[in-house]
Design a protein around this motif. Structure first.
Motif, PDB file in Angstrom:
ATOM      1  N   SER A  62      -3.383  44.733  71.605  1.00  0.00           N
ATOM      2  CA  SER A  62      -3.155  45.849  70.698  1.00  0.00           C
ATOM      3  C   SER A  62      -1.874  45.650  69.902  1.00  0.00           C
ATOM      4  N   ASP A  63      -1.898  46.135  68.654  1.00  0.00           N
ATOM      5  CA  ASP A  63      -0.681  46.123  67.859  1.00  0.00           C
ATOM      6  C   ASP A  63      -0.039  47.510  67.836  1.00  0.00           C
ATOM      7  N   ARG A  64      -0.430  48.356  68.792  1.00  0.00           N
ATOM      8  CA  ARG A  64       0.130  49.698  68.865  1.00  0.00           C
ATOM      9  C   ARG A  64       1.204  49.777  69.947  1.00  0.00           C
ATOM     10  N   ILE A  65       2.160  50.636  69.702  1.00  0.00           N
ATOM     11  CA  ILE A  65       3.236  50.929  70.649  1.00  0.00           C
ATOM     12  C   ILE A  65       2.773  52.078  71.525  1.00  0.00           C
ATOM     13  N   LEU A  66       2.868  51.912  72.836  1.00  0.00           N
ATOM     14  CA  LEU A  66       2.440  52.963  73.762  1.00  0.00           C
ATOM     15  C   LEU A  66       3.629  53.480  74.561  1.00  0.00           C
ATOM     16  N   ALA A  67       3.650  54.787  74.768  1.00  0.00           N
ATOM     17  CA  ALA A  67       4.688  55.400  75.598  1.00  0.00           C
ATOM     18  C   ALA A  67       4.054  56.476  76.465  1.00  0.00           C
ATOM     19  N   THR A  68       4.457  56.500  77.716  1.00  0.00           N
ATOM     20  CA  THR A  68       3.952  57.490  78.667  1.00  0.00           C
ATOM     21  C   THR A  68       5.078  58.440  79.057  1.00  0.00           C
ATOM     22  N   TYR A  69       4.770  59.724  79.033  1.00  0.00           N
ATOM     23  CA  TYR A  69       5.749  60.770  79.317  1.00  0.00           C
ATOM     24  C   TYR A  69       5.258  61.673  80.448  1.00  0.00           C
ATOM     25  N   LEU A  70       6.201  62.247  81.163  1.00  0.00           N
ATOM     26  CA  LEU A  70       5.931  63.411  82.000  1.00  0.00           C
ATOM     27  C   LEU A  70       6.281  64.635  81.167  1.00  0.00           C
ATOM     28  N   ILE A  71       5.331  65.562  81.007  1.00  0.00           N
ATOM     29  CA  ILE A  71       5.615  66.775  80.250  1.00  0.00           C
ATOM     30  C   ILE A  71       5.311  67.997  81.103  1.00  0.00           C
ATOM     31  N   GLU A  72       5.870  69.123  80.663  1.00  0.00           N
ATOM     32  CA  GLU A  72       5.529  70.418  81.244  1.00  0.00           C
ATOM     33  C   GLU A  72       5.462  71.411  80.092  1.00  0.00           C
ATOM     34  N   THR A  73       4.451  72.277  80.104  1.00  0.00           N
ATOM     35  CA  THR A  73       4.262  73.188  78.980  1.00  0.00           C
ATOM     36  C   THR A  73       3.500  74.431  79.418  1.00  0.00           C
ATOM     37  N   PRO A  74       3.794  75.584  78.797  1.00  0.00           N
ATOM     38  CA  PRO A  74       2.984  76.771  79.061  1.00  0.00           C
ATOM     39  C   PRO A  74       1.754  76.837  78.151  1.00  0.00           C
ATOM     40  N   TYR A  75       1.650  75.875  77.229  1.00  0.00           N
ATOM     41  CA  TYR A  75       0.529  75.842  76.298  1.00  0.00           C
ATOM     42  C   TYR A  75      -0.561  74.919  76.852  1.00  0.00           C
ATOM     43  N   PRO A  76      -1.756  74.983  76.301  1.00  0.00           N
ATOM     44  CA  PRO A  76      -2.778  74.016  76.707  1.00  0.00           C
ATOM     45  C   PRO A  76      -2.262  72.591  76.555  1.00  0.00           C
ATOM     46  N   LEU A  77      -2.572  71.742  77.522  1.00  0.00           N
ATOM     47  CA  LEU A  77      -2.029  70.375  77.517  1.00  0.00           C
ATOM     48  C   LEU A  77      -2.408  69.633  76.242  1.00  0.00           C
ATOM     49  N   GLU A  78      -3.623  69.813  75.790  1.00  0.00           N
ATOM     50  CA  GLU A  78      -4.077  69.114  74.587  1.00  0.00           C
ATOM     51  C   GLU A  78      -3.246  69.535  73.373  1.00  0.00           C
ATOM     52  N   ARG A  79      -2.945  70.826  73.283  1.00  0.00           N
ATOM     53  CA  ARG A  79      -2.143  71.303  72.151  1.00  0.00           C
ATOM     54  C   ARG A  79      -0.737  70.721  72.207  1.00  0.00           C
ATOM     55  N   ALA A  80      -0.119  70.750  73.382  1.00  0.00           N
ATOM     56  CA  ALA A  80       1.241  70.216  73.513  1.00  0.00           C
ATOM     57  C   ALA A  80       1.284  68.742  73.145  1.00  0.00           C
ATOM     58  N   ALA A  81       0.302  67.972  73.602  1.00  0.00           N
ATOM     59  CA  ALA A  81       0.261  66.545  73.299  1.00  0.00           C
ATOM     60  C   ALA A  81       0.091  66.307  71.807  1.00  0.00           C
ATOM     61  N   GLU A  82      -0.746  67.101  71.149  1.00  0.00           N
ATOM     62  CA  GLU A  82      -0.931  66.943  69.704  1.00  0.00           C
ATOM     63  C   GLU A  82       0.339  67.301  68.938  1.00  0.00           C
ATOM     64  N   VAL A  83       1.072  68.302  69.409  1.00  0.00           N
ATOM     65  CA  VAL A  83       2.356  68.640  68.789  1.00  0.00           C
ATOM     66  C   VAL A  83       3.318  67.459  68.901  1.00  0.00           C
ATOM     67  N   MET A  84       3.373  66.842  70.065  1.00  0.00           N
ATOM     68  CA  MET A  84       4.221  65.672  70.252  1.00  0.00           C
ATOM     69  C   MET A  84       3.845  64.560  69.277  1.00  0.00           C
ATOM     70  N   ALA A  85       2.561  64.265  69.189  1.00  0.00           N
ATOM     71  CA  ALA A  85       2.104  63.183  68.316  1.00  0.00           C
ATOM     72  C   ALA A  85       2.413  63.480  66.862  1.00  0.00           C
ATOM     73  N   GLY A  86       2.199  64.720  66.441  1.00  0.00           N
ATOM     74  CA  GLY A  86       2.469  65.078  65.058  1.00  0.00           C
ATOM     75  C   GLY A  86       3.948  65.023  64.727  1.00  0.00           C
ATOM     76  N   GLU A  87       4.794  65.554  65.635  1.00  0.00           N
ATOM     77  CA  GLU A  87       6.233  65.582  65.394  1.00  0.00           C
ATOM     78  C   GLU A  87       6.806  64.175  65.237  1.00  0.00           C
ATOM     79  N   GLN A  88       6.260  63.225  65.978  1.00  0.00           N
ATOM     80  CA  GLN A  88       6.835  61.879  65.973  1.00  0.00           C
ATOM     81  C   GLN A  88       6.046  60.899  65.096  1.00  0.00           C
ATOM     82  N   SER A  89       5.229  61.421  64.194  1.00  0.00           N
ATOM     83  CA  SER A  89       4.597  60.524  63.210  1.00  0.00           C
ATOM     84  C   SER A  89       4.523  61.246  61.871  1.00  0.00           C
TER      85      SER A  89
END
Length: 422
Positions: free
Chosen positions: A2-29
């Motif tokens: 792969s030519d993609r950079i991968l990073a794994t995080y431990l997160i905690e959120t009161p929101y749905p996990l899918e929403r929190a993950a999408e916020v992370m992806a959007g903020e950092q791209s």
């Protein structure tokens, strides 16, 4: 591959996990809090970060870190934890290490959707190995420079950390050389102070190192602390090289990734990385960065050695974390592995002959520097006995002999275990 950079995080959120993950992806791209006219589907396809994996973990009713209150009237939130893996296309940043750090560990840590965030690991595509030189000496080169081929390199730290003059430092070095030490380093607090100017310290210490090498055929490695401004570090590096030294040391977090990267490209000797300040990243289980991810960045810019703490240490880190850190240093970094990216873990902090067997048992490797301060200098029979006790402890470990049995015929080891056993 792969030519993609991968990073794994431990997160905690009161929101749905899918929403929190999408916020992370959007903020950092390419995303922001609202869709922009210029944010076309084609742009998103080419540059958006992707959520690759979500692994739900435990949940609680209390946030691990402070988080803005949810809108009034909502039910009491549940704070869900998860391991989340994001990926970015190499096209977003190329092989820029500063931009990589800003991408992996930037505004994510300020997102209001998260009540915990820790970077656990990262995987980099091969172009990073081509862009950065990696360690110049690493494990094999350090062994060649020290002449220690199979066992651990036995080292120590100049103590007191501060307060010694150049001549007083040389007196300590003289005793260590007579005692048979392999490696000596400045303390991270001692670089170029008014009471112990760097060049005067080199002038006081290096004649002793050279004379000892001429007599014994064994050149002890001294890691001179050159931490400072970029121009000063290059100047001090050159002074060590001209004096016949074989190692310089930098406090990694004080100098930064680009500072170490520039130094590595100029460096002619082994580069010893001290992780002073590491606790800012690691001490909270809910915030920061794991050593697994951290050490990959420093290997990339080219340190040859990096500190991993030690078993039963004087700090807060647990033994399991120390061992995981050492194993990470000895694990190939790229897929397929790139030769030359090996880094030598440095054990220190309250180490004595008492920890040698357990250390070897845990990592089953002797590719390490084992630094003991009080474990050498506070040995009841002197510095030489302290050095010999460490070697004897490692001999027992490597030969699979119970250390207490081995101590029956090795007085220095027996005295060390009596003195330092925890």
């Amino acid at each position: 591959m792969s030519d993609r950079i991968l990073a794994t995080y431990l997160i905690e959120t009161p929101y749905p996990l899918e929403r929190a993950a999408e916020v992370m992806a959007g903020e950092q791209s390419c995303g922001t809090f609202t869709r922009l006219p210029s944010e076309t589907d084609a742009l998103r396809e080419a540059h958006a970060a992707r959520v690759e994996h979500i692994e739900p973990l435990e949940a609680s009713y209390t946030p691990s870190l402070p988080i803005p209150a949810l809108q009034s009237g909502k039910v009491h939130p549940v704070y869900r934890q998860a391991r989340v893996t994001l990926s970015w296309p190499l096209a977003n940043l190329g092989t820029s290490l500063p931009t990589l750090f800003a991408t992996l560990a930037g505004n994510l840590f300020e997102l209001k959707e998260l009540s915990a965030l820790k970077l656990l690991d990262l995987t980099l595509p091969k172009p990073f190995a081509e862009a950065y030189p990696g360690p110049q000496f690493g494990i094999a080169g350090t062994r060649e420079l020290t002449g220690i081929t199979k066992r651990p390199i036995i080292g120590t730290i100049i103590k007191p950390s501060v307060g010694l003059s150049p001549n007083a430092t040389a007196e300590v070095v003289s005793q260590l050389l007579k005692g048979g030490i392999d490696f000596i380093k400045d303390d991270e607090l001692q670089a170029n102070s008014p009471h112990n100017p760097f060049k005067e310290r080199v002038d006081a210490v290096m004649p002793l190192i050279r004379e000892h090498a001429e007599r014994s055929g064994h050149k002890v490695m001294y890691a001179f602390n050159i931490t400072g401004e970029a121009d000063q570090m290059r100047d001090h590096h050159d002074y060590v090289v001209a004096a016949g030294g074989s190692c310089v040391m930098v406090a990694l977090n004080a100098v930064g990734l680009t500072g170490v990267s520039q130094l590595r490209r100029h460096c002619q000797v082994a580069l010893h990385g001290h992780r002073a300040g590491w606790g800012m990243f690691s001490r909270s289980p809910h915030l920061g960065m794991s050593f697994v991810a951290y050490q990959k960045l420093w290997r990339l810019v080219g340190v040859d050695h990096i500190h991993v703490n030690g078993l039963r240490n004087k700090f807060s880190e647990e033994d399991a974390s120390v061992i995981a850190s050492a194993r990470a240093c000895l694990t190939p970094m790229f897929d397929p592995p790139s030769p030359g990216y090996e880094v030598m873990p440095v054990f220190s902090s309250g180490q004595t002959a008492d920890q040698a067997v357990d250390t070897y048992s845990a990592i089953t490797s002797t590719d390490l520097i084992f630094c003991a301060g009080g474990g050498i200098m506070a040995h009841p029979d002197g510095i030489g006995a302290g050095v010999r006790s460490l070697r004897q402890a490692w001999e027992a470990a490597m030969e699979g002999i119970d250390v207490n049995v081995y101590a029956r015929e090795h007085t220095e080891l027996a005295r060390a275990l009596e003195t330092f056993h925890q």
